[in-house]
Motif scaffolding. Structure first.
Motif, short mmCIF file in Angstrom:
data_model
loop_
_atom_site.label_atom_id
_atom_site.label_comp_id
_atom_site.label_asym_id
_atom_site.label_seq_id
_atom_site.Cartn_x
_atom_site.Cartn_y
_atom_site.Cartn_z
N UNK A 261 0.89 -1.44 0.00
CA UNK A 261 0.10 0.17 0.00
C UNK A 261 0.84 1.27 0.03
N UNK A 262 0.48 2.39 -0.49
CA UNK A 262 0.80 3.46 -0.65
C UNK A 262 0.29 4.47 0.21
N UNK A 263 0.06 4.40 1.21
CA UNK A 263 -0.82 5.14 2.39
C UNK A 263 -2.03 5.58 1.81
N UNK B 291 -1.01 12.89 3.02
CA UNK B 291 -1.78 11.83 3.97
C UNK B 291 -3.16 12.82 4.46
N UNK B 292 -3.69 12.02 5.11
CA UNK B 292 -4.89 12.52 5.92
C UNK B 292 -4.32 13.41 6.98
N UNK B 293 -5.31 14.46 7.32
CA UNK B 293 -4.80 15.29 8.69
C UNK B 293 -5.05 14.70 9.86
N UNK B 294 -5.86 13.53 9.76
CA UNK B 294 -6.46 13.04 11.11
C UNK B 294 -5.73 11.72 11.56
N UNK B 295 -5.16 10.83 10.64
CA UNK B 295 -4.69 9.58 11.11
C UNK B 295 -3.66 9.46 11.83
N UNK C 267 -0.33 7.17 13.43
CA UNK C 267 0.44 6.10 12.75
C UNK C 267 0.01 4.65 12.86
N UNK C 268 -0.53 4.43 14.07
CA UNK C 268 -1.13 3.12 14.27
C UNK C 268 -2.38 3.00 13.38
N UNK C 269 -3.37 4.01 13.21
CA UNK C 269 -4.75 3.73 12.34
C UNK C 269 -3.82 3.63 11.05
N UNK D 56 -5.07 0.34 8.81
CA UNK D 56 -6.12 0.53 7.50
C UNK D 56 -5.01 0.17 6.15
N UNK D 57 -3.76 0.18 6.31
CA UNK D 57 -2.99 -0.17 5.15
C UNK D 57 -3.07 -1.76 5.17
N UNK D 58 -2.74 -2.37 6.36
CA UNK D 58 -2.99 -3.81 6.35
C UNK D 58 -4.28 -4.37 6.14
#
Length: 494
Positions: A222-224, A242-246, A248-250, A254-256
């Motif tokens: 995945x590319x984020x 990237x999103x302003x709310x995610x 690193x854990x989320x 989500x990528x997984x």
């Protein structure tokens, strides 16, 4: 692979051809009667006329695309997005003709092209789902009973297709039957399939999607993420990565999940797994788009990956050129879709001639377009003129560059969404990151665009009064005050 036919038009056709040229691959354009003088036709090494202007008589006729390959010796077809890009029947036609489709298998398209079968595939990997039905439902009484179990408000959604068609929000049980009938009727009309299902309605959702790539060697990365929450009529108009709310854990989770969704159908090529996220940052699988997305440039800018080149290499049987651990997010990118639409008239298309067309330039600005000054916007196709993308070291710089680029973009002859884009970039909800898919409904009215024009007129009035005061030798402060007060008075009377 020595020659590729691009089965599309406009900016995406040009974007694909440019990457192919860098790879030393020749390209073939196809064009309708409306696109004889289009830029993608002039750019390609060869061009084949495929029919009348309506897409149903040209770009959507698979047999004509296949025949153009035979005439030119093209070995592969890149479908871009829209038109035939997610058509499983066309993908089979390509395969049966002994050609290569630069995209996923028809089997993957079929599964992910239906929201219910997509959900069933994703459930194999325990992907989070919005509470609701997992199968099509047609019996009104049973559907109402299930809706009560899920809890109102609920969302009735068409199993086939997208773009908000066949979708109804129901706030209370008394309205359910009427809205169910409307959803089934619209889905049947739009997609030839009246199947619908029910989900709990997420009231303040964000639309987050994950870009993925899969190859024929079993590698999927995945590319984020991209945040595509600013929408009108359920269609995206502003996207960022990237999103302003995610956190690193989320992001990792989500990528997984996105990789697992792709793995559930042995996905190859570029695709996007879409999620809906609530105000508590819980995310749920929405659907998968089995093609390159309009907003792919923002992912390219933050990762440094050319997604089209990866698509072409994957179609040739090569592995993805990097591993997941090689990727990291660098900077921030924002995309504004510049449409020939009138934001003051419910974003209805505004077709005409580009009397003036000057694109912005400078650091961190990318314009993917397919037009030049003097060209007409055809009435037969999507009214998008260009994708305006800005990149910065952080979100603030990307926003500032977008505002500057919008100001530099000079288009006359038609109404565009540039003014709307500037409104978004300057709105506190967007700059703070505190927004959702209801941004347009909550904050935008035609009057806000008039307000911006009036502010510019006020500045012009002040400047003019200064100039007049200098020329006549009058007291400048009095002249300015009189001029501004008269301007303000007139403004209030409008």
């Amino acid at each position: 692979m020595k020659k590729i036919l691009v089965a599309n038009r406009g900016e995406i056709a040009l974007r694909v051809m440019r990457s192919a040229r860098e790879m030393g691959i020749k390209t073939v354009a196809v064009y309708s009667a409306a696109d004889r003088n289009a830029l993608h036709v002039r750019y390609a090494d060869e061009a084949v006329f495929i029919g009348e202007a309506p897409s149903s008589k040209s770009y959507l006729v698979g047999e004509k695309i296949i025949d153009a390959c035979r005439k030119t010796g093209a070995e592969a077809i890149h479908p871009g997005y829209g038109f035939l890009s997610e058509n499983a029947a066309f993908a089979r036609m390509v395969r049966e003709a002994g050609l290569i489709l630069i995209g996923p298998s028809p089997e993957a398209m079929e599964v992910m092209g239906n929201k219910l079968s997509a959900k069933a595939a994703a459930l194999k990997y325990n992907i989070p789902m919005v509470p609701g039905t997992e199968e099509a439902i047609s019996d009104i009484a049973e559907a109402k009973s299930r809706a009560v179990e899920v809890g109102f408000p609920i969302l009735i959604k068409a199993a086939a297709g997208g773009g908000g068609k066949g979708m109804r929000i129901v706030d209370k049980v008394e309205d359910f039957e009427e809205q169910m009938h409307l959803a089934v009727s619209e889905a049947t009309s739009a997609f030839g399939d009246g199947s619908v299902f029910i989900e709990r309605y997420v009231s303040s959702p964000r639309h987050i999607e994950i870009q993925i790539l899969g190859d024929t060697h079993g590698n999927i990365v995945h590319l984020f993420e991209r945040d595509c929450s600013v929408q009108r009529r359920h269609q995206k108009v502003v996207e960022e990565a990237p999103s302003s709310v995610l956190t690193a854990e989320i992001r990792e989770e989500m990528g997984r999940c996105a990789v697992d969704v792709a793995r559930s159908v042995n996905y190859t090529g570029a695709g996007t797994v879409e999620f809906i996220m609530d105000d508590q940052l819980n995310f749920y699988f929405l659907e998968m788009n089995t093609r390159l997305q309009v907003e792919h440039p923002v992912s390219e800018l933050i990762t440094g990956v050319d997604l089209v080149k990866e698509q072409i290499n994957i179609a040739q049987g090569l592995p993805i050129s990097f591993k997941q651990e090689d990727l990291e997010i660098n900077g921030h990118a924002i995309e504004l879709r510049v449409y020939a639409e009138d934001p003051e008239n419910n974003f209805l298309p505004d077709i005409g001639t580009l009397q003036t067309y000057v694109t912005p330039k400078g650091p961190g600005v990318r314009v993917d377009d397919g037009f030049e000054q003097g060209m007409e916007i055809p009435i037969y196709y999507d009214p998008m003129i260009a994708k305006l993308i800005t990149y910065g070291k952080d979100r603030q710089e990307a926003i500032e560059r977008m505002i500057r680029a919008i100001d530099e973009y000079d288009i006359t002859g038609i109404t565009t969404t540039l003014g709307f884009g500037k409104f978004v970039m300057q709105h506190e909800a967007f700059t703070s990151g505190n927004f959702d898919t209801h941004f347009v409904k909550k904050y935008f009215t035609p009057e806000v665009l008039h307000a911006g024009s009036e502010d510019e007129a006020l500045i012009a009035a002040v400047v003019m009064e200064k100039l007049l005061g200098r020329k006549t030798g009058s007291t400048s402060s009095q002249a300015i005050n009189n001029g501004v007060s008269d301007w303000v008075k007139n403004r209030r009377e409008l």
